[in-house]
Design a protein around this motif. Structure first.
Motif, short mmCIF file in Angstrom:
data_model
loop_
_atom_site.label_atom_id
_atom_site.label_comp_id
_atom_site.label_asym_id
_atom_site.label_seq_id
_atom_site.Cartn_x
_atom_site.Cartn_y
_atom_site.Cartn_z
N GLY A 154 -34.85 25.97 -44.07
CA GLY A 154 -33.56 26.14 -42.82
C GLY A 154 -32.50 27.46 -42.98
O GLY A 154 -32.48 27.81 -44.22
N ALA A 155 -31.77 27.98 -41.69
CA ALA A 155 -30.61 28.79 -41.59
C ALA A 155 -29.60 28.39 -43.48
O ALA A 155 -29.18 29.53 -43.35
N VAL A 156 -29.77 27.50 -43.48
CA VAL A 156 -28.15 26.27 -44.31
C VAL A 156 -28.91 26.37 -45.71
O VAL A 156 -27.99 28.02 -45.93
N ALA A 157 -29.50 26.37 -46.28
CA ALA A 157 -29.87 26.36 -46.88
C ALA A 157 -30.07 28.31 -47.23
O ALA A 157 -30.15 28.97 -48.27
N ARG A 158 -31.17 28.98 -46.34
CA ARG A 158 -31.07 30.23 -46.78
C ARG A 158 -30.51 31.33 -47.09
O ARG A 158 -29.97 32.10 -47.92
N THR A 159 -29.38 30.85 -45.88
CA THR A 159 -28.02 31.78 -45.84
C THR A 159 -27.00 31.74 -46.70
O THR A 159 -26.37 32.44 -47.64
N ASP B 238 -29.94 32.52 -36.51
CA ASP B 238 -30.25 33.50 -37.54
C ASP B 238 -29.01 33.93 -38.09
O ASP B 238 -28.40 35.93 -37.60
N PRO B 239 -27.89 33.83 -39.27
CA PRO B 239 -26.96 34.33 -39.37
C PRO B 239 -27.05 35.98 -39.98
O PRO B 239 -25.86 37.21 -39.57
N PRO C 250 -22.49 36.87 -43.58
CA PRO C 250 -22.48 36.20 -42.07
C PRO C 250 -20.94 36.63 -41.71
O PRO C 250 -20.11 36.87 -43.10
N ASP C 251 -20.33 37.45 -41.42
CA ASP C 251 -19.11 37.52 -40.49
C ASP C 251 -17.83 36.14 -40.54
O ASP C 251 -17.90 36.68 -39.41
N VAL D 287 -23.10 29.75 -41.02
CA VAL D 287 -23.45 28.87 -40.27
C VAL D 287 -23.43 28.36 -39.23
O VAL D 287 -22.98 27.28 -39.55
N ASP D 288 -23.58 28.47 -37.56
CA ASP D 288 -24.05 27.81 -36.72
C ASP D 288 -23.62 27.01 -35.90
O ASP D 288 -24.82 26.74 -35.07
N ILE D 289 -23.97 25.45 -36.77
CA ILE D 289 -25.55 24.47 -36.73
C ILE D 289 -24.97 23.80 -34.51
O ILE D 289 -25.29 22.76 -34.48
#
Ligand SMILES: [Mg+2]
Length: 336
Positions: free
Chosen positions: A277-282, A312-313, A324-325, A331-333
């Motif tokens: 998911g986005a957290v681990a990927r980022t 997706d950030p 991401p800036d 990541v904003d969940i």
């Protein structure tokens, strides 16, 4: 520490050692400290990490206070260890208002090149996918091989090479070949200027991999890394490159240590996801950025998910992903 299960549908079934799966199931781990919150993700994958159940047991034990987080074994329960460590790292980086990459290393890059991946497909479909990837700005294409015969795969890779011209091309056999098949394949791949082949042989065959080196195509090890460990790989001179999956290696810190040790010995690391998911990927993107990796990494996997944990950030643009800036992972969940 809060532990919440999630399920993310895949856009297409994913072939794993335990068969095809249609979704990625995992846990979001959150830590709250006053106004600041840290998030981590555990998305176990059969054949690579502990099972979903083992992961949940380990996370709940830490959340209940039955187990100290330092007791989580990164080799026994790598996904759980990844999530807990990441939540703490995200929290610490947010508290200092720095990106995770900066919290991991003083010098870091703000973007990382990424590769497009072409799955098993007929010759024309593979060539077409490669053309589309190059049109989208990718400068590195990876072709999955090993499902068909060596000769059929060489024909597919040749078609891709002809379709896209002079870009960086690599293949991934996921351990499917025997030693004679790998030898034949590497001869053909050398003629096609393939830069490296990922995991040509079974994960435990380090001497076999060592014998395949210096034949014109680099040897990168992926499945061998969690299976045999970095020490055995370096001792046997089994690889030119290593593929690091933080989820399978017990977290971004441990993956970073492995990368630095490999690099010290002239072995080149790249970072990839386990279709997370986005957290681990980022977070994996931050790891790659902290290592200043200039080789394309396998992080462009967001489109493999039909649903994600967050917007997706770090979308892929012109074959690169940018940090991401925002502080922490970025990541904003949202409020859950
Ligand atoms: Mg691989």
């Amino acid at each position: 520490m809060k532990v919440e299960p999630f399920s993310l549908s895949l856009s297409e079934p994913l072939a794993t050692a335990a068969g095809d799966i249609g979704s990625r199931e995992g846990f979001l781990v959150t830590l709250q400290d006053d106004e600041v919150r840290g998030v981590g993700e555990a998305t176990p994958l059969a054949g690579w990490t502990e099972s979903f159940e083992e992961c949940e047991r380990a996370l709940r034990a830490v959340a209940n206070g039955d187990r100290d987080r330092a007791e989580l074994d990164p080799t026994e329960t790598p996904a759980a260890a990844h999530a807990v460590e990441l939540a703490h790292a995200d929290l610490a980086a947010r508290e200092r208002a720095v990106p995770l990459a900066e919290w991991l290393a003083e010098g870091y890059r703000t973007s990382v090149p990424v590769n497009a991946t072409i799955g098993d497909a007929e010759v024309e479909a593979a060539a077409e996918a490669a053309r589309n990837a190059v049109e989208d700005g990718f400068e590195t294409v990876k072709v999955k091989v090993g499902v068909r015969s060596v000769e059929a795969d060489l024909e597919r890779v040749r078609a891709v090479r002809e379709a896209v011209g002079d870009i960086d091309l690599r293949v991934d056999a996921n351990g499917a070949w025997s030693r004679p098949e790998a030898t034949r394949a590497i001869e053909g791949l050398t003629d096609l200027s393939v830069s490296y082949v990922e995991q040509p042989l079974a994960a435990d065959d380090l001497t076999g991999h060592a014998a395949l080196r210096d034949r014109g195509v680099g040897i990168a090890l992926d499945e061998s890394l969690p299976e045999r460990g970095v020490d055995s790989i370096l001792e046997t001179d089994a690889a030119d490159g290593l593929v690091l999956k933080p989820m399978a290696l017990g977290g971004v810190h441990r993956a970073r240590e492995i990368a630095l040790r490999a690099r010290d010995r002239g072995v080149d690391p790249v970072v990839t996801t386990t279709i997370d998911g986005a957290v681990a990927r980022t977070a994996a993107l931050h790891l790659a950025a902290s290592l200043g990796i200039e080789r394309a990494c396998g992080l462009a996997t967001a489109d493999r998910l039909a649903a994600d944990l967050a917007v997706d950030p770090a979308p892929v643009k012109d074959g690169r992903m940018s940090l991401p800036d925002a502080p922490g992972i970025g990541v904003d969940i949202g409020i859950r």
